[in-house]
Scaffold this active site. Structure first.
Site, PDB file in Angstrom:
ATOM      1  N   ASP A  12      -6.247   0.559  -1.506  1.00  0.00           N
ATOM      2  CA  ASP A  12      -6.699  -0.446  -2.462  1.00  0.00           C
ATOM      3  C   ASP A  12      -6.385   0.000  -3.886  1.00  0.00           C
ATOM      4  O   ASP A  12      -6.633   1.148  -4.263  1.00  0.00           O
ATOM      5  CB  ASP A  12      -8.217  -0.633  -2.287  1.00  0.00           C
ATOM      6  CG  ASP A  12      -8.785  -1.751  -3.121  1.00  0.00           C
ATOM      7  OD1 ASP A  12      -8.313  -2.886  -2.987  1.00  0.00           O
ATOM      8  OD2 ASP A  12      -9.710  -1.478  -3.905  1.00  0.00           O
ATOM      9  N   GLU A  29      -1.392  -1.309  -2.336  1.00  0.00           N
ATOM     10  CA  GLU A  29      -1.572  -2.469  -3.197  1.00  0.00           C
ATOM     11  C   GLU A  29      -1.197  -2.031  -4.614  1.00  0.00           C
ATOM     12  O   GLU A  29      -1.999  -1.428  -5.321  1.00  0.00           O
ATOM     13  CB  GLU A  29      -3.020  -2.961  -3.157  1.00  0.00           C
ATOM     14  CG  GLU A  29      -3.250  -4.193  -4.025  1.00  0.00           C
ATOM     15  CD  GLU A  29      -4.722  -4.559  -4.166  1.00  0.00           C
ATOM     16  OE1 GLU A  29      -5.024  -5.766  -4.224  1.00  0.00           O
ATOM     17  OE2 GLU A  29      -5.567  -3.650  -4.226  1.00  0.00           O
TER      18      GLU A  29
END
Length: 553
Positions: free
Chosen positions: A205, A244
């Site tokens: 993330d 990401e």
């Protein structure tokens, strides 16, 4: 291409399916999805054809940010089951040939995590520098504030110790400080723990926040990513990190490892995704074609991950203000359809007015682009959003299994969409019985994608297809070729494709019956229906189409 090679580097032509355990299937009748419910649906996922499941956070959480605020990285949230339930799920998934990755959310914790509770207990706490503290907050840069609707600063004052702590996201999510070797070691232990329980990797993330928002600044932030990747490879060869990294291509490449490929295994193509939506809004393939031509090749054995919709807002931050407004006007003209001033909180089918031709074309485009496709749960049946839910929760509604919902014995805690996209109109049970349904189309696309390793492994070339509405490209690998063309407009288009080196070959349709001969001048002429798509495999007259991709064995 040799299957033994493509299966060793499995992620390059995987089909990744992202799901939230909490919203997928309720196995114990309390209205909340859980691992027991998910395990009972493994055969559905295997039958769909996906090869890798990506689990959104399932760890203990106060649930102030849908599970991304974590209080314990080493177990399962009690609402979702136990570690025993997780292990049974993993065993069943592996039995059906499915790999599993999970969200690695270690750029921050919940402010209720024991680490932070201890860190804020005193300036002399042994865990004080596990987080980023300052006497005086650094000046805020507007671009740093990820959630401008909720936060006005990335610093929060702690009255107990008289200092400010950094939170790149919400104030209840203090940033971990990976400049601290103890924090880096703990993150490696977290990875090792879940890999021992069967995970094949992690979706990382908000990677830039993880390595840049630290104190003191790391001399080489990317060394941490390289160390994580090396640790994972030692523990489990073939494990992956899917990052990401929402940056422009020239900034993003260092996250792969600057040619070495020793950091992130895969990166989401946010630029390509956003240019795809601009092309879909305009009915003009040129913005996407420009992005594909400009996209750098990742290092050997690394890969781009492509998506059209994910679990988050559909961010359009890499478009100009004018381009963003075009996409808003086409797909989210009402204010409550937009979020953060930069994105949309809608699912794809409602954005396209439920036009099945356009929806099917969009997913054909996704699966044929040179990359690994990633889909969000419910996309395969065309689920809609619930704009009555707050923020990004609009697209995180319960999976629709049957006309009455089918989520479980109890009413789901989260509401399902109503109207044309409610479960009475959009559900798995009905689409399983309909040969022309979106579910059957997605199954076909996955099947054909897996049969065409050229699409993921090959050298791709964006072709000049003539009309601006048409995106055409070819992928070549080991002497095998697949040619793909998509019409992004609502009018038929005549296409001329110059296919050098394929003179005298036959192009066999992979989605419908039919074939086209490539004439001696190498120019193939096709007519694409409104929102039409063609996948064509090249083969020599003496070679069966199904053998064309394996003739080099």
């Amino acid at each position: 291409m040799r299957l033994t090679y493509t299966s060793d580097v499995w992620h390059k032509n995987a089909v990744v399916y992202c799901l939230d355990v909490e919203t997928f299937k309720d196995g114990n009748g309390d209205g909340v999805g859980d691992f027991r419910g998910l395990t009972q649906q493994i055969d559905y996922l295997a039958g769909l054809g996906v090869t890798c499941l990506w689990l959104m956070p399932f760890f203990p959480t106060p649930n102030q940010d849908d599970g991304y605020d974590i209080t314990d990285f080493y177990t399962v949230d009690p609402r979702l089951g136990t570690l025993g339930d997780f292990v049974e799920f993993m065993r069943t998934a592996h039995d059906r040939g499915l790999r599993v990755i999970a969200d690695l959310v270690v750029n921050h914790t919940s402010d209720r995590h024991p680490w932070f509770v201890e860190s804020r207990s005193s300036r002399d706490s042994p865990l004080r520098d596990w987080y980023v503290w300052n006497d005086v907050p650094e000046p805020d840069v507007p671009e740093q504030i990820v959630f401008p609707d909720k936060e006005s600063s990335v610093w929060e004052y702690d009255e107990g110790t008289g200092q400010y702590y950094l939170h790149s996201f919400y104030r209840h999510q203090p940033d971990l400080n990976v400049s601290n070797p103890q924090v880096r070691d703990e993150i490696a232990r977290i990875l090792g723990f879940w890999m021992e329980l069967g995970l094949s990797g992690f979706r990382v993330d908000a990677v830039p926040f993880l390595i840049e928002n630290v104190d003191p600044q790391l001399a080489n932030p990317h060394e941490f990513l390289a160390d994580l990747r090396a640790f994972m490879t030692r523990r489990m060869g073939g494990s992956i990190l899917l990052g990401e990294v929402n940056l422009h291509y020239e900034e993003l490449m260092s996250y792969f490892g600057d040619g070495l490929g020793d950091q992130l295994t895969m990166c989401f193509d946010f630029v390509g995704m956003q240019r795809a939506w601009l092309s879909l809004a305009r009915g003009d393939a040129r913005p996407l074609a420009e992005a594909l031509r400009a996209r750098p090749e990742p290092p050997k054995d690394c890969q781009w991950a492509m998506f059209l919709r994910n679990h988050d807002e559909l961010t359009l931050d890499k478009l100009t203000d004018g381009e963003r407004q075009e996409v808003f006007a086409a797909f989210g003209p009402e204010e409550d359809m937009q979020i953060f001033g930069r994105g949309l909180r809608r699912r794809l089918p409602p954005m396209m007015g439920g036009d099945e031709r356009r929806v099917k074309m969009a997913y054909s485009l996704l699966f044929s682009l040179p990359s690994t496709p990633v889909i969000f749960y419910g996309e395969e049946i065309g689920m809609g959003e619930d704009l009555g839910a707050e923020g990004r929760m609009a697209v995180r509604t319960p999976m629709q299994w049957s006309p009455d919902g089918g989520f479980g014995r109890a009413e789901p805690v989260r509401a399902m969409p109503k109207g044309d996209f409610g479960p009475e109109h959009v559900n798995v049970a009905a689409q399983k019985r309909d040969g022309g349904s979106l579910l059957r189309w997605i199954q076909l696309l996955i099947e054909r994608y897996r049969e065409c390793p050229e699409l993921a492994w090959g050298e791709y070339t964006v072709l000049d297809g003539g009309p601006d509405a048409v995106l055409a490209h070819r992928c070549d690998a080991d002497g095998a070729t697949v040619v793909v063309a998509h019409n992004l407009s609502d009018a038929p288009q005549d296409v001329e494709l110059r296919l050098a080196g394929l003179e005298g070959c036959r192009l066999t349709d992979l989605l419908v019956d039919g074939a086209v001969e490539v004439p001696d001048d190498g120019v193939v002429r096709l007519t694409l229906d409104a929102y039409g798509c063609r996948w064509l495999r090249a083969s020599e007259p003496a070679v069966a189409p199904e053998d064309a991709s394996v003739k080099s064995r």
